[in-house]
Design an enzyme around this catalytic site. Structure first.
Site, PDB file in Angstrom:
ATOM      1  N   ASP A 234     -15.274 -21.627-129.202  1.00  0.00           N
ATOM      2  CA  ASP A 234     -14.904 -21.550-127.795  1.00  0.00           C
ATOM      3  C   ASP A 234     -16.170 -21.640-126.937  1.00  0.00           C
ATOM      4  O   ASP A 234     -17.039 -20.762-127.001  1.00  0.00           O
ATOM      5  CB  ASP A 234     -14.168 -20.225-127.541  1.00  0.00           C
ATOM      6  CG  ASP A 234     -13.538 -20.182-126.157  1.00  0.00           C
ATOM      7  OD1 ASP A 234     -14.196 -20.615-125.190  1.00  0.00           O
ATOM      8  OD2 ASP A 234     -12.403 -19.705-126.049  1.00  0.00           O
TER       9      ASP A 234
ATOM     10  N   GLU B 211      -2.064 -35.324-120.383  1.00  0.00           N
ATOM     11  CA  GLU B 211      -1.464 -36.144-121.440  1.00  0.00           C
ATOM     12  C   GLU B 211       0.057 -36.045-121.416  1.00  0.00           C
ATOM     13  O   GLU B 211       0.759 -37.019-121.668  1.00  0.00           O
ATOM     14  CB  GLU B 211      -2.013 -35.695-122.805  1.00  0.00           C
ATOM     15  CG  GLU B 211      -3.478 -36.047-122.966  1.00  0.00           C
ATOM     16  CD  GLU B 211      -4.197 -35.186-123.993  1.00  0.00           C
ATOM     17  OE1 GLU B 211      -4.112 -33.953-123.883  1.00  0.00           O
ATOM     18  OE2 GLU B 211      -4.841 -35.748-124.888  1.00  0.00           O
TER      19      GLU B 211
ATOM     20  N   ARG C 189       3.725 -37.263-128.856  1.00  0.00           N
ATOM     21  CA  ARG C 189       2.368 -37.769-129.043  1.00  0.00           C
ATOM     22  C   ARG C 189       2.184 -37.969-130.547  1.00  0.00           C
ATOM     23  O   ARG C 189       2.368 -37.034-131.331  1.00  0.00           O
ATOM     24  CB  ARG C 189       1.372 -36.756-128.522  1.00  0.00           C
ATOM     25  CG  ARG C 189      -0.045 -37.199-128.727  1.00  0.00           C
ATOM     26  CD  ARG C 189      -0.985 -36.192-128.146  1.00  0.00           C
ATOM     27  NE  ARG C 189      -2.354 -36.557-128.406  1.00  0.00           N
ATOM     28  CZ  ARG C 189      -3.375 -35.775-128.093  1.00  0.00           C
ATOM     29  NH1 ARG C 189      -3.149 -34.615-127.521  1.00  0.00           N
ATOM     30  NH2 ARG C 189      -4.600 -36.159-128.338  1.00  0.00           N
TER      31      ARG C 189
ATOM     32  N   ASN D 263       3.914 -32.352-128.751  1.00  0.00           N
ATOM     33  CA  ASN D 263       2.618 -32.717-129.306  1.00  0.00           C
ATOM     34  C   ASN D 263       2.403 -31.799-130.513  1.00  0.00           C
ATOM     35  O   ASN D 263       1.999 -30.645-130.368  1.00  0.00           O
ATOM     36  CB  ASN D 263       1.566 -32.490-128.218  1.00  0.00           C
ATOM     37  CG  ASN D 263       0.183 -32.877-128.648  1.00  0.00           C
ATOM     38  OD1 ASN D 263      -0.048 -33.206-129.810  1.00  0.00           O
ATOM     39  ND2 ASN D 263      -0.743 -32.824-127.707  1.00  0.00           N
TER      40      ASN D 263
ATOM     41  N   ARG E 154     -16.694 -21.115-123.868  1.00  0.00           N
ATOM     42  CA  ARG E 154     -16.926 -19.971-122.962  1.00  0.00           C
ATOM     43  C   ARG E 154     -17.686 -18.866-123.682  1.00  0.00           C
ATOM     44  O   ARG E 154     -18.613 -18.267-123.134  1.00  0.00           O
ATOM     45  CB  ARG E 154     -15.588 -19.409-122.459  1.00  0.00           C
ATOM     46  CG  ARG E 154     -14.933 -20.268-121.421  1.00  0.00           C
ATOM     47  CD  ARG E 154     -13.503 -19.894-121.236  1.00  0.00           C
ATOM     48  NE  ARG E 154     -12.731 -20.208-122.426  1.00  0.00           N
ATOM     49  CZ  ARG E 154     -11.422 -20.387-122.464  1.00  0.00           C
ATOM     50  NH1 ARG E 154     -10.725 -20.240-121.364  1.00  0.00           N
ATOM     51  NH2 ARG E 154     -10.801 -20.685-123.577  1.00  0.00           N
TER      52      ARG E 154
HETATM   53  P1  AMP Z   1      -9.025 -28.286-124.696  1.00  0.00           P
HETATM   54  O1  AMP Z   1      -9.056 -28.625-126.162  1.00  0.00           O
HETATM   55  O2  AMP Z   1      -9.096 -29.500-123.811  1.00  0.00           O
HETATM   56  O3  AMP Z   1      -7.908 -27.359-124.330  1.00  0.00           O
HETATM   57  O4  AMP Z   1     -10.372 -27.478-124.389  1.00  0.00           O
HETATM   58  C1  AMP Z   1     -10.681 -26.281-125.043  1.00  0.00           C
HETATM   59  C2  AMP Z   1     -12.148 -25.960-124.802  1.00  0.00           C
HETATM   60  O5  AMP Z   1     -12.390 -25.834-123.401  1.00  0.00           O
HETATM   61  C3  AMP Z   1     -12.603 -24.649-125.451  1.00  0.00           C
HETATM   62  O6  AMP Z   1     -13.835 -24.840-126.124  1.00  0.00           O
HETATM   63  C4  AMP Z   1     -12.821 -23.739-124.259  1.00  0.00           C
HETATM   64  O7  AMP Z   1     -13.834 -22.840-124.511  1.00  0.00           O
HETATM   65  C5  AMP Z   1     -13.276 -24.742-123.218  1.00  0.00           C
HETATM   66  N1  AMP Z   1     -13.206 -24.179-121.868  1.00  0.00           N
HETATM   67  C6  AMP Z   1     -12.097 -23.850-121.155  1.00  0.00           C
HETATM   68  N2  AMP Z   1     -12.455 -23.276-119.976  1.00  0.00           N
HETATM   69  C7  AMP Z   1     -13.812 -23.248-119.951  1.00  0.00           C
HETATM   70  C8  AMP Z   1     -14.791 -22.781-119.017  1.00  0.00           C
HETATM   71  N3  AMP Z   1     -14.440 -22.213-117.855  1.00  0.00           N
HETATM   72  N4  AMP Z   1     -16.109 -22.924-119.338  1.00  0.00           N
HETATM   73  C9  AMP Z   1     -16.465 -23.477-120.497  1.00  0.00           C
HETATM   74  N5  AMP Z   1     -15.605 -23.946-121.414  1.00  0.00           N
HETATM   75  C10 AMP Z   1     -14.297 -23.829-121.160  1.00  0.00           C
END
Ligand code: AMP
Length: 405
Positions: free
Chosen positions: A281, A377, A91, A8, A283
């Site tokens: 992010d 995915e 992908r 990907n 979090r």
């Molecule tokens: P992805 O692009 O699907 O990998 O998702 C990334 C996003 O998921 C980022 O904004 C991370 O901050 C968020 N994320 C991952 N773990 C958590 C969590 N425990 N609480 C809130 N957001 C999260």
């Protein structure tokens, strides 16, 4: 036993997966990420299926996708010397208006896919160069592509069109929809585990660094929040989401911004990052609790609720909502904000189940079932590669290409 590699390729990253083929579903062996391609501090990180860290023994800068692939493969080869690669699954973000299934990749096909690069300039060229690098590295392996647009080709015309003069539709200016590989996984998972819901009206919220929502009937897409580009719909980590096109005209005419500067603003500096001034992010934003981080979260959940209402109207009712993606799978706060006080809409959230990231987070009495389903995915791509091999008549026990040869 042979293997499938999934790739990907992004603008500065390469996600990879190694799967073992057998009689059942492809089994994950290892997954990883080459990050910061083109920068001096590029890194390769990977983890085995049982959670062990795999280290890169030869760190250093990585110039492009071909070198990224080389580094990832060298690392896999060192740790999995038994690896025999019979197929590579890619992908690819854009398959245009016609492609609705995974496709075997040939040099001719890659050439044809270049015509969609102007529609996805930040992704498609990298996907294509990643695929070319893999073809060179594995000339005898089967190569297959899964397209993010393919799942949405079941859209009715009204959901595909912009109200522009028709010649633009004919030139390809349409709402293609994206994140299709993830929606494909969720649809298949529902078919296996909750067939009645799969047959019903479902909205899937893929909430990660990229974010979109998809309305499905019978497991097929009838509408999506993403349109012509991966910018539309929900605000994302660094992307703006829905924007009045008048804003783009203003940025050009009044702020004197070039197309490249506007693209950089809308793709890289907007969304949660732009609103919070702090980062993309979730979090970090949840913990920060500043006025700006709260407002960024408010806008994110406001837009999700608004799109949930709109997609429910498109579906003519709602049987289930599925949360997926890094935020959808992990953030109780975001799910609570989206689904809270929605009894009038048929949603009753179970706070304990939500706090536990349970598979079903609605109460037994909730008319709409609310679910958390981790997306996969890579598995969709590995399955497509396994199917291609099967159709080619290559028995899983007969390696087409041995990486160590
Ligand atoms: P992805 O692009 O699907 O990998 O998702 C990334 C996003 O998921 C980022 O904004 C991370 O901050 C968020 N994320 C991952 N773990 C958590 C969590 N425990 N609480 C809130 N957001 C999260």
């Amino acid at each position: 036993m042979t293997h499938v590699i999934t790739l990907n390729a992004g603008s500065s990253s390469l996600k990879f997966g190694l799967f073992k083929l057998g009689v059942n579903d492809p089994a994950l062996v290892c997954s990883g990420l080459v990050d910061r391609i083109g920068m001096p501090d590029a890194q390769v990180e990977a983890e085995t299926a049982d959670g062990n860290h795999v280290t890169d023994d030869a760190p250093g800068p990585i110039a492009d996708q071909a070198e990224a692939l080389e580094r990832a493969l060298n690392m896999l080869e060192r740790h999995f010397p038994e690896m025999v690669v019979s197929a590579v699954g890619h992908r690819i973000v854009h398959g245009g208006a016609e492609i609705d299934t995974p496709q075997p990749l040939t040099p001719q096909m890659l050439k044809a896919l270049e015509k969609f690069s102007p529609f996805a300039p930040l992704h498609q060229p990298h996907n294509i160069s990643g695929a070319r690098a893999a073809m060179e590295r594995f000339p005898d392996a089967a190569q297959i592509a899964c397209f993010d647009t393919a799942f949405h080709r079941s859209h009715p015309w009204v959901n595909d069109v912009f109200a522009l003069p028709r010649e633009f539709y004919d030139k390809g200016v349409r709402r293609y929809g994206f994140h299709g590989v993830s929606y494909d996984y969720i649809s298949g998972h529902l078919a296996e585990t909750a067939p009645l819901l799969h047959a019903g009206r479902v909205v899937v919220a893929h909430l990660g660094n990229g974010a979109s929502m998809c309305a499905m009937v019978n497991g097929r897409s009838v509408g999506s929040t993403m349109g012509f580009s991966a910018l539309d719909g929900l605000p994302m980590g660094t992307r703006c989401g829905q924007l009045d096109p008048g804003v783009v005209l203003y940025l050009m005419d009044q702020e004197g911004m070039s197309a490249d500067e506007i693209a950089d603003l809308l793709y890289n500096k907007s969304g949660l990052l732009g609103l919070s001034g702090m980062g993309n992010d979730m979090r970090v934003l949840e913990q920060a609790d500043t006025r700006e981080s709260r407002q960024a979260i408010n806008y994110f959940t406001f837009r999700i609720r608004r799109e949930l209402g709109a997609l429910t109207a498109v579906l003519g009712g709602l049987d289930a909502v599925v949360f997926t993606g890094g935020i959808g799978e992990n953030s109780r706060l975001i799910r609570d904000r989206v689904c809270g006080d929605m009894g009038w809409f048929g949603i009753e959230l179970d706070p304990d189940a939500n706090a536990d990231n349970s598979r079903i987070i609605s109460t037994d009495l909730s008319r709409v079932c609310v679910m958390v389903i981790p997306t996969n995915e890579e598995l969709v791509i590995a399955r497509a590669a396994a199917d291609l091999l099967h159709n080619r008549g290559s028995a899983a026990g007969q390696p087409i290409h041995n990486l160590r040869a």
